[in-house]
Design a protein around this motif. Structure first.
Motif, mmCIF file in Angstrom:
data_model
loop_
_atom_site.group_PDB
_atom_site.id
_atom_site.type_symbol
_atom_site.label_atom_id
_atom_site.label_comp_id
_atom_site.label_asym_id
_atom_site.label_seq_id
_atom_site.Cartn_x
_atom_site.Cartn_y
_atom_site.Cartn_z
ATOM 1 N N ARG A 88 -42.866 -70.643 11.487
ATOM 2 C CA ARG A 88 -43.261 -71.990 11.899
ATOM 3 C C ARG A 88 -43.504 -72.877 10.682
ATOM 4 O O ARG A 88 -43.202 -74.075 10.711
ATOM 5 C CB ARG A 88 -44.526 -71.916 12.768
ATOM 6 C CG ARG A 88 -44.337 -71.142 14.062
ATOM 7 C CD ARG A 88 -43.343 -71.817 15.009
ATOM 8 N NE ARG A 88 -43.870 -73.024 15.580
ATOM 9 C CZ ARG A 88 -44.435 -73.111 16.782
ATOM 10 N NH1 ARG A 88 -44.543 -72.030 17.538
ATOM 11 N NH2 ARG A 88 -44.893 -74.264 17.240
ATOM 12 N N VAL A 89 -44.058 -72.300 9.619
ATOM 13 C CA VAL A 89 -44.250 -73.059 8.381
ATOM 14 C C VAL A 89 -42.901 -73.513 7.833
ATOM 15 O O VAL A 89 -42.726 -74.684 7.456
ATOM 16 C CB VAL A 89 -44.996 -72.210 7.334
ATOM 17 C CG1 VAL A 89 -44.990 -72.905 5.971
ATOM 18 C CG2 VAL A 89 -46.433 -71.961 7.777
ATOM 19 N N LYS A 90 -41.935 -72.618 7.787
ATOM 20 C CA LYS A 90 -40.609 -72.960 7.265
ATOM 21 C C LYS A 90 -39.949 -74.057 8.101
ATOM 22 O O LYS A 90 -39.370 -75.004 7.559
ATOM 23 C CB LYS A 90 -39.721 -71.710 7.228
ATOM 24 C CG LYS A 90 -40.106 -70.716 6.146
ATOM 25 C CD LYS A 90 -39.048 -69.651 5.931
ATOM 26 C CE LYS A 90 -39.002 -68.684 7.069
ATOM 27 N NZ LYS A 90 -38.098 -67.546 6.781
ATOM 28 N N GLN A 91 -40.028 -73.921 9.419
ATOM 29 C CA GLN A 91 -39.422 -74.927 10.294
ATOM 30 C C GLN A 91 -40.023 -76.302 10.037
ATOM 31 O O GLN A 91 -39.307 -77.311 9.945
ATOM 32 C CB GLN A 91 -39.615 -74.529 11.758
ATOM 33 C CG GLN A 91 -38.849 -73.300 12.189
ATOM 34 C CD GLN A 91 -39.272 -72.810 13.563
ATOM 35 O OE1 GLN A 91 -40.192 -73.351 14.189
ATOM 36 N NE2 GLN A 91 -38.636 -71.758 14.042
ATOM 37 N N HIS A 92 -41.339 -76.352 9.917
ATOM 38 C CA HIS A 92 -42.032 -77.627 9.753
ATOM 39 C C HIS A 92 -41.652 -78.302 8.440
ATOM 40 O O HIS A 92 -41.250 -79.482 8.426
ATOM 41 C CB HIS A 92 -43.540 -77.395 9.800
ATOM 42 C CG HIS A 92 -44.358 -78.643 9.641
ATOM 43 N ND1 HIS A 92 -44.632 -79.490 10.692
ATOM 44 C CD2 HIS A 92 -44.953 -79.194 8.546
ATOM 45 C CE1 HIS A 92 -45.360 -80.505 10.260
ATOM 46 N NE2 HIS A 92 -45.576 -80.348 8.960
ATOM 47 N N PHE A 93 -41.740 -77.575 7.337
ATOM 48 C CA PHE A 93 -41.498 -78.203 6.036
ATOM 49 C C PHE A 93 -40.017 -78.481 5.800
ATOM 50 O O PHE A 93 -39.670 -79.443 5.113
ATOM 51 C CB PHE A 93 -42.083 -77.342 4.917
ATOM 52 C CG PHE A 93 -43.573 -77.463 4.805
ATOM 53 C CD1 PHE A 93 -44.163 -78.607 4.278
ATOM 54 C CD2 PHE A 93 -44.410 -76.452 5.271
ATOM 55 C CE1 PHE A 93 -45.540 -78.740 4.188
ATOM 56 C CE2 PHE A 93 -45.787 -76.572 5.186
ATOM 57 C CZ PHE A 93 -46.355 -77.720 4.651
ATOM 58 N N ARG A 94 -39.133 -77.698 6.365
ATOM 59 C CA ARG A 94 -37.706 -78.017 6.239
ATOM 60 C C ARG A 94 -37.363 -79.267 7.039
ATOM 61 O O ARG A 94 -36.509 -80.055 6.634
ATOM 62 C CB ARG A 94 -36.870 -76.828 6.692
ATOM 63 C CG ARG A 94 -36.770 -75.744 5.625
ATOM 64 C CD ARG A 94 -35.955 -74.566 6.066
ATOM 65 N NE ARG A 94 -35.740 -73.636 4.957
ATOM 66 C CZ ARG A 94 -35.334 -72.389 5.105
ATOM 67 N NH1 ARG A 94 -35.112 -71.908 6.326
ATOM 68 N NH2 ARG A 94 -35.157 -71.603 4.056
ATOM 69 N N THR A 95 -38.031 -79.453 8.167
ATOM 70 C CA THR A 95 -37.826 -80.674 8.945
ATOM 71 C C THR A 95 -38.289 -81.894 8.150
ATOM 72 O O THR A 95 -37.608 -82.930 8.117
ATOM 73 C CB THR A 95 -38.582 -80.590 10.285
ATOM 74 O OG1 THR A 95 -38.089 -79.491 11.049
ATOM 75 C CG2 THR A 95 -38.401 -81.870 11.087
ATOM 76 N N VAL A 132 -39.345 -86.813 3.762
ATOM 77 C CA VAL A 132 -40.789 -87.043 3.643
ATOM 78 C C VAL A 132 -41.313 -86.357 2.376
ATOM 79 O O VAL A 132 -41.125 -85.147 2.201
ATOM 80 C CB VAL A 132 -41.537 -86.487 4.869
ATOM 81 C CG1 VAL A 132 -43.048 -86.662 4.707
ATOM 82 C CG2 VAL A 132 -41.047 -87.176 6.144
ATOM 83 N N PRO A 133 -41.953 -87.088 1.459
ATOM 84 C CA PRO A 133 -42.488 -86.472 0.244
ATOM 85 C C PRO A 133 -43.670 -85.557 0.565
ATOM 86 O O PRO A 133 -44.487 -85.865 1.435
ATOM 87 C CB PRO A 133 -42.926 -87.668 -0.605
ATOM 88 C CG PRO A 133 -43.177 -88.763 0.381
ATOM 89 C CD PRO A 133 -42.186 -88.552 1.496
ATOM 90 N N ILE A 134 -43.725 -84.431 -0.141
ATOM 91 C CA ILE A 134 -44.779 -83.457 0.117
ATOM 92 C C ILE A 134 -45.436 -83.085 -1.204
ATOM 93 O O ILE A 134 -44.771 -82.713 -2.165
ATOM 94 C CB ILE A 134 -44.208 -82.182 0.776
ATOM 95 C CG1 ILE A 134 -43.504 -82.535 2.087
ATOM 96 C CG2 ILE A 134 -45.320 -81.169 1.025
ATOM 97 C CD1 ILE A 134 -42.695 -81.403 2.657
ATOM 98 N N THR A 135 -46.752 -83.196 -1.262
ATOM 99 C CA THR A 135 -47.504 -82.793 -2.444
ATOM 100 C C THR A 135 -48.405 -81.624 -2.061
ATOM 101 O O THR A 135 -48.698 -81.425 -0.872
ATOM 102 C CB THR A 135 -48.376 -83.949 -2.960
ATOM 103 O OG1 THR A 135 -49.385 -84.243 -1.979
ATOM 104 C CG2 THR A 135 -47.537 -85.198 -3.213
ATOM 105 N N PRO A 136 -48.849 -80.836 -3.037
ATOM 106 C CA PRO A 136 -49.723 -79.703 -2.717
ATOM 107 C C PRO A 136 -50.962 -80.114 -1.928
ATOM 108 O O PRO A 136 -51.432 -79.377 -1.066
ATOM 109 C CB PRO A 136 -50.093 -79.156 -4.099
ATOM 110 C CG PRO A 136 -48.925 -79.518 -4.958
ATOM 111 C CD PRO A 136 -48.463 -80.853 -4.461
ATOM 112 N N GLY A 137 -51.476 -81.313 -2.192
ATOM 113 C CA GLY A 137 -52.660 -81.763 -1.467
ATOM 114 C C GLY A 137 -52.405 -82.040 -0.006
ATOM 115 O O GLY A 137 -53.345 -82.087 0.799
#
Length: 265
Positions: free
Chosen positions: A184-191, A197-202
């Motif tokens: 589910r984590v992979k599906q979400h962040f690949r989407t 959508v930019p993603i930062t560690p925070g």
């Protein structure tokens, strides 16, 4: 209610009631007996339960898959309480493993009362208990703890463990549970990546909270959804650095990626 008393009438009634259940399980009950046109079969009971619970496809006890076999578990054993052999609140849709683990164990043994044991149609385990995870030398340990100070709650959880080996079943299946969560984590962040959508560690804890809320909506539909959600919630708070590194590797490498959080067999 007991069928094992030293009474010939009770013994005869017990035999009749148990045979009546076995007929229901094997060949169905004639419609004339229950006021409907056609016979009523065990599969009809299961389908009605599933439809009445949002299309539930998982074991009502361990949240595991029902792919192996769909069984009907008598919470209070019909060998001891034959009068409850066909009582709706005593029949639980369960996987074959939970049914086998439970066997003829009596929740009410040793003088226990209905107030000191979990009654499945009265309360959900997740309403009275919580899952706690810990990392011991790389092994994830699962504990089921009371969610409130009611003195009966701890006893209910203890009885549940005796009957169905919870959370022991989840402990042994943590590799699969971890994989379900990480998918589910992979599906979400690949989407998100596909959408630009930019993603930062925070941002990761916020996104993980969203993932967990989405997973919660599917409880009962996807097997092990409940322990997988609880484990991911725990991991986001206790293994955030590892999770952030996994997400970074996932976004940088489009090829299949195995998480550091995924538990090896």
């Amino acid at each position: 209610m007991l069928g094992d008393a030293n009474d010939e009438n009770r013994k005869a009634i017990k035999k009749w009631l148990v045979q009546f259940y076995e007929q229901f399980a094997d060949s169905g009950i004639g419609g004339m007996l229950i006021g409907q046109r056609g016979s009523f079969y065990k599969r009809d009971w299961w389908q009605a339960y599933s439809q009445g619970n949002g299309g539930r496809l998982t074991c009502a006890i361990c949240d595991g898959t029902m792919n192996h076999a769909i069984t009907v578990e008598h919470y209070l054993p019909k060998s001891i309480y034959p009068v409850l052999a066909l009582h709706p609140h005593n029949l639980i849709p369960a996987c074959d493993k939970c049914n086998s683990l439970k066997g003829e164990k009596d929740p009410l043994k040793d003088g226990r009362t209905f107030q000191s044991v979990v009654m499945p149609y009265r309360e959900a385990v997740r309403d009275i208990a919580r899952l706690e995870f810990s990392d011991v030398d790389g092994d994830i340990i699962v504990n089921l703890l009371p969610a409130n100070p009611d003195p009966h709650t701890l006893e209910k959880i203890t009885v549940l463990s005796e009957l169905f080996d919870l959370p022991g079943q989840w402990q042994r299946n943590m590799p699969e549970i971890g994989q379900i969560a990480y998918r589910r984590v992979k599906q979400h962040f690949r989407t998100l990546q596909t959408a630009g959508v930019p993603i930062t560690p925070g941002d990761i804890p916020v996104h993980v909270a969203k993932i967990c809320s989405f997973m919660q909506e599917d409880w009962g539909i996807e097997h092990y959804g409940y322990p997988a959600t609880e484990w991911l919630t725990w991991a986001s708070g206790h293994k955030l650095q590892v999770l952030a590194e996994d997400v970074r590797s996932l976004l940088e490498n489009p090829k299949p990626h195995q998480s550091s959080l995924e538990l090896a067999e």
